[in-house]
Design a protein around this motif. Structure first.
Motif, PDB file in Angstrom:
ATOM      1  N   GLU A  34       0.444  -1.122   0.047  1.00 42.54           N
ATOM      2  CA  GLU A  34       0.075   0.021  -0.064  1.00 42.54           C
ATOM      3  C   GLU A  34       0.703   1.483  -0.056  1.00 42.54           C
ATOM      4  O   GLU A  34       1.633   1.161   0.459  1.00 42.54           O
ATOM      5  CB  GLU A  34      -1.074  -0.040   0.934  1.00 42.54           C
ATOM      6  N   PRO A  35       0.239   1.899  -0.658  1.00 43.89           N
ATOM      7  CA  PRO A  35       1.446   3.487  -0.796  1.00 43.89           C
ATOM      8  C   PRO A  35       1.828   4.060   0.245  1.00 43.89           C
ATOM      9  O   PRO A  35       2.053   4.820   0.228  1.00 43.89           O
ATOM     10  CB  PRO A  35       1.199   4.262  -1.699  1.00 43.89           C
ATOM     11  N   GLN A  36       0.555   4.250   1.168  1.00 43.75           N
ATOM     12  CA  GLN A  36       0.821   5.313   2.683  1.00 43.75           C
ATOM     13  C   GLN A  36       1.583   3.830   3.729  1.00 43.75           C
ATOM     14  O   GLN A  36       2.140   4.467   4.561  1.00 43.75           O
ATOM     15  CB  GLN A  36      -1.107   4.946   3.244  1.00 43.75           C
ATOM     16  N   GLN A  37       2.033   2.500   3.142  1.00 46.18           N
ATOM     17  CA  GLN A  37       2.733   2.149   3.569  1.00 46.18           C
ATOM     18  C   GLN A  37       4.642   1.881   3.690  1.00 46.18           C
ATOM     19  O   GLN A  37       5.115   1.756   3.913  1.00 46.18           O
ATOM     20  CB  GLN A  37       2.228   0.690   4.797  1.00 46.18           C
ATOM     21  N   TRP A  38       4.352   1.760   1.951  1.00 48.72           N
ATOM     22  CA  TRP A  38       5.810   1.730   1.277  1.00 48.72           C
ATOM     23  C   TRP A  38       5.887   2.608   0.311  1.00 48.72           C
ATOM     24  O   TRP A  38       5.184   3.418  -0.303  1.00 48.72           O
ATOM     25  CB  TRP A  38       5.418   0.156   0.837  1.00 48.72           C
ATOM     26  N   GLU A  39       7.258   3.234  -0.129  1.00 52.82           N
ATOM     27  CA  GLU A  39       7.914   3.714  -0.835  1.00 52.82           C
ATOM     28  C   GLU A  39       8.663   3.094  -1.698  1.00 52.82           C
ATOM     29  O   GLU A  39      10.133   2.619  -1.558  1.00 52.82           O
ATOM     30  CB  GLU A  39       8.200   4.772  -0.369  1.00 52.82           C
TER      31      GLU A  39
END
Length: 194
Positions: A162-167
């Motif tokens: 998920e983009p809010q948890q991983w970049e």
């Protein structure tokens, strides 16, 4: 699209204390990572990257992933192989095959850290349920993903980062695809937990 040889792995700076936990997998555009206990592609550059990143580090896998490895490659050389199983008979068989049995992902991580010696990273290498658990429980802080420019049928899928948890921390190439000697487009991506 250009044909490029595998290069030095793109990883964030190595930790200064103790090994960090990473996950490593390859996936098609539709998220497939496996089909009937095999990888539904042949990309030598991805296999070279896997060897390069994991060699000298403990690797954690589920029993089905262990079973999917050709016998001549078990245990994976140059790595402590830790296999998750809750079956006592399988645990004994694993020990006879020079693998380290663990009854849970948490136990596998502790065993891997204890055996990491000078390795900076412990790698989780599958399968799908183990990756999903590592993401859900926030066990891993890094994901090394090879993406393929194809869609295939399969029965095992990569976890969703998920983009809010991983970049996305690094990509090679930065855009587009490299072309494997087998003709498949591929791209190496490294994600960090935020």
């Amino acid at each position: 699209m250009s044909r490029t040889p595998p290069s030095r792995p793109l990883l964030p700076s190595e930790p200064t204390t103790g090994p960090h936990i990473g996950m490593i997998w390859a996936q098609a555009r539709n998220g497939v990572i496996g089909a009937a206990g095999t990888m539904p592609w042949h990309v030598p550059e991805d296999m070279a990257r896997f060897r390069n990143l994991t060699h000298g580090s403990p690797v954690i896998m589920g029993r089905k992933t262990w079973d999917s490895l050709p016998e001549r490659f078990r245990p994976l050389p140059g790595r402590t192989n830790i296999v998750i199983t809750r079956d006592d008979a399988t645990s004994r068989e694993l020990a006879e095959e020079s693998a380290v049995p663990a009854s849970s992902l948490e136990e596998a991580v502790e065993l891997a850290k204890a055996r990491a010696e000078s390795a900076h990273r412990v790698w989780i290498m599958g399968g799908g349920a183990i990756y999903a658990e590592a993401v859900e429980k926030e066990i891993a802080g890094l994901a090394s993903v090879t993406r393929f420019d194809l869609e295939v049928d399969g029965d095992t899928y990569a976890p969703v980062l998920e983009p809010q948890q991983w970049e996305l921390a690094a990509a090679e190439p930065a855009s587009g695809w490299s072309i494997s000697e087998s003709g498949i487009g591929y791209r190496f991506e490294t994600y960090q937990r935020i």
